[in-house]
Design an enzyme around this catalytic site. Structure first.
Site, PDB file in Angstrom:
ATOM      1  N   LYS A  44       0.624  -1.503   0.349  1.00 42.89           N
ATOM      2  CA  LYS A  44       0.228   0.699  -0.024  1.00 42.89           C
ATOM      3  C   LYS A  44       0.595   1.343   0.084  1.00 42.89           C
ATOM      4  O   LYS A  44       1.105   2.002  -1.019  1.00 42.89           O
ATOM      5  CB  LYS A  44      -0.728  -0.075   1.063  1.00 42.89           C
ATOM      6  CG  LYS A  44      -2.205  -1.064   1.363  1.00 42.89           C
ATOM      7  CD  LYS A  44      -3.087  -1.117   1.971  1.00 42.89           C
ATOM      8  CE  LYS A  44      -2.567  -1.649   3.846  1.00 42.89           C
ATOM      9  NZ  LYS A  44      -2.300  -3.028   3.708  1.00 42.89           N
ATOM     10  N   THR A  45       1.805   1.183   0.878  1.00 44.00           N
ATOM     11  CA  THR A  45       2.319   2.675   1.081  1.00 44.00           C
ATOM     12  C   THR A  45       3.710   2.665  -0.275  1.00 44.00           C
ATOM     13  O   THR A  45       3.943   3.967  -0.597  1.00 44.00           O
ATOM     14  CB  THR A  45       3.806   2.428   1.984  1.00 44.00           C
ATOM     15  OG1 THR A  45       3.101   2.328   2.934  1.00 44.00           O
ATOM     16  CG2 THR A  45       4.489   3.672   2.671  1.00 44.00           C
ATOM     17  N   ASP A  51      -1.704   6.374   6.503  1.00 42.50           N
ATOM     18  CA  ASP A  51      -1.695   4.913   7.018  1.00 42.50           C
ATOM     19  C   ASP A  51      -2.171   4.361   8.265  1.00 42.50           C
ATOM     20  O   ASP A  51      -2.761   5.902   9.099  1.00 42.50           O
ATOM     21  CB  ASP A  51      -0.060   4.606   7.139  1.00 42.50           C
ATOM     22  CG  ASP A  51       0.326   3.289   7.099  1.00 42.50           C
ATOM     23  OD1 ASP A  51      -0.831   2.223   6.253  1.00 42.50           O
ATOM     24  OD2 ASP A  51       1.372   2.418   7.302  1.00 42.50           O
ATOM     25  N   THR A 100      -6.192  -1.732   6.669  1.00 44.31           N
ATOM     26  CA  THR A 100      -5.896  -3.291   6.820  1.00 44.31           C
ATOM     27  C   THR A 100      -7.561  -3.693   7.520  1.00 44.31           C
ATOM     28  O   THR A 100      -7.770  -4.506   7.271  1.00 44.31           O
ATOM     29  CB  THR A 100      -5.248  -3.630   7.756  1.00 44.31           C
ATOM     30  OG1 THR A 100      -5.257  -2.917   9.357  1.00 44.31           O
ATOM     31  CG2 THR A 100      -3.683  -3.803   7.791  1.00 44.31           C
ATOM     32  N   ARG A 120       6.611  -8.938   1.799  1.00 45.39           N
ATOM     33  CA  ARG A 120       7.212  -7.794   2.199  1.00 45.39           C
ATOM     34  C   ARG A 120       7.941  -9.246   2.974  1.00 45.39           C
ATOM     35  O   ARG A 120       9.410  -9.241   3.367  1.00 45.39           O
ATOM     36  CB  ARG A 120       6.343  -6.876   3.578  1.00 45.39           C
ATOM     37  CG  ARG A 120       7.803  -6.537   4.655  1.00 45.39           C
ATOM     38  CD  ARG A 120       7.105  -5.803   5.324  1.00 45.39           C
ATOM     39  NE  ARG A 120       5.974  -4.358   4.664  1.00 45.39           N
ATOM     40  CZ  ARG A 120       5.304  -3.748   5.445  1.00 45.39           C
ATOM     41  NH1 ARG A 120       4.760  -4.335   6.263  1.00 45.39           N
ATOM     42  NH2 ARG A 120       4.668  -2.571   4.874  1.00 45.39           N
TER      43      ARG A 120
END
Ligand code: ADE
Length: 342
Positions: free
Chosen positions: A66-67, A111, A160, A219
């Site tokens: 997302k980032t 975020d 999330t 990640r």
């Protein structure tokens, strides 16, 4: 929370890794094809009209990019991006200087947008809708509100927990995209790209091992790649083959599906302590010694994706697949019992 190797949450030591591995343009970004296609259109249209992009909401499990996508959008638009998060903005005043400093088209990335306080959220409504910021001066009877004019900017929110966003906030995002776990082919491409950037010698089978155990999360896979590289350096001749990767991951207690000790604890707890469920999330959390929020955000999405647990109105239940994976005998009649309880 224990610092898990396969945690999709950000680790401190990811820093250098993350930034060098992060794709900067949409063309470098692997997977999430539908979102990429939509974003391309969104960006191209906004640029052609010389307008700020509509506000964008990105949601999905942690670690899926997302980032990264927010940064890519800023690069593609050729604008500045400022990064903050829901919990970092305590009072509306915390946002005032940031918002007033934004130039036309700039992006504010928020975020954990589901964790904005009600007060901050309400102050954001006119900012998002009318590019206006109502500032309260003074206190009590003497308080006055003045309306500041803001440049047309874009908020990119990430969460999330889509369900925790209030309807008015959700409605103010012009474009909403849900990120999904990556399929194996995309994971393979991502690991291959990362290995190339990091200069890791790895063969095809080694790449697949890491891709398959990366729980559909770039990640996590990038982190596994780093650990496997260390193992190869110390225990093998620096080359990651299938058996080197498998041995390294076995030592790290990451199984063939990417499950670690805590995932197995969650599943075993449902199976052994609660007869396969359904059992409430809070009860599971207490039994494995984790926060229920962490279970819900971090562990559960992947276990759901694998079809190992089901969410029912009465709680979580382990499926036949979970029993098979754990090597536990499936109690006959469990499905009917779970169904009767729903
Ligand atoms: N690194 C992390 N996520 C990625 C992605 N989606 N594509 C390419 N590299 C990545």
């Amino acid at each position: 929370m224990i610092d898990r190797l396969v945690s999709p949450q950000h680790h401190d030591d990811d820093g250098g890794l993350d930034t060098s591995l992060r794709p900067r343009w949409l063309t470098e970004y692997i997977g999430q094809d539908r979102i990429k296609e939509n974003l391309r259109i969104l960006v191209e249209a906004a640029k052609a009209r010389d307008e700020a992009l509509d506000h964008v909401l990105l949601y999905g499990p942690p670690g899926l990019g997302k980032t990264t996508l927010a940064n890519i959008i800023a690069t593609e638009m050729g604008v500045n991006i400022k990064i903050t998060s829901g919990p970092a903005i305590v009072i509306p005043g915390d946002l005032a200087s940031t918002l007033t400093s934004l130039q036309k088209g700039d992006i504010l990335f928020v975020d954990e947008v589901h964790r904005l306080s009600r007060l901050v959220e309400e102050a954001l409504y006119p900012a998002m809708e009318d590019f206006a910021w109502d500032m309260v001066l003074g206190k009590g009877m003497a308080a006055k509100s003045i309306r500041l004019h803001l440049q047309h900017f874009t908020i990119i929110g990430a969460t999330t927990r889509y369900a925790m966003l209030s309807a008015p906030l959700r409605d103010r995002f012009g474009a909403t995209y849900r990120l999904d776990f990556y399929d194996e082919a995309s994971m393979y491409q991502i690991v291959r790209r990362s290995a190339r950037i990091l200069g890791v010698s790895i063969d095809e089978d080694g790449l697949w091992q890491i891709a398959r155990r990366g729980r559909g999360t770039p990640r996590v896979a990038n982190r596994l790649l780093k650990r496997v590289r260390d193992f190869a350096q110390v225990k093998a001749n620096g080359v990651v083959t299938k058996s080197v990767a498998a041995d390294a991951l076995a030592l790290l207690e990451v199984d063939e599906l990417g499950l670690d000790e805590i995932d197995r604890k969650v599943l075993l707890s449902i199976v052994r302590k609660f007869g396969g469920g359904p059992v409430g999330l809070e009860t599971i959390a207490a039994s494995v010694g984790e926060e229920s929020d962490t279970i819900m955000d971090v562990y559960e999405p992947y276990l759901l994706q694998l079809g190992f647990i089901q969410r029912t109105p009465r709680g979580r239940a382990a499926t036949r697949l979970a029993y098979a994976h754990l090597g536990e005998p499936y109690p006959e009649g469990a499905e009917q019992r779970q169904n009767l309880l729903f």
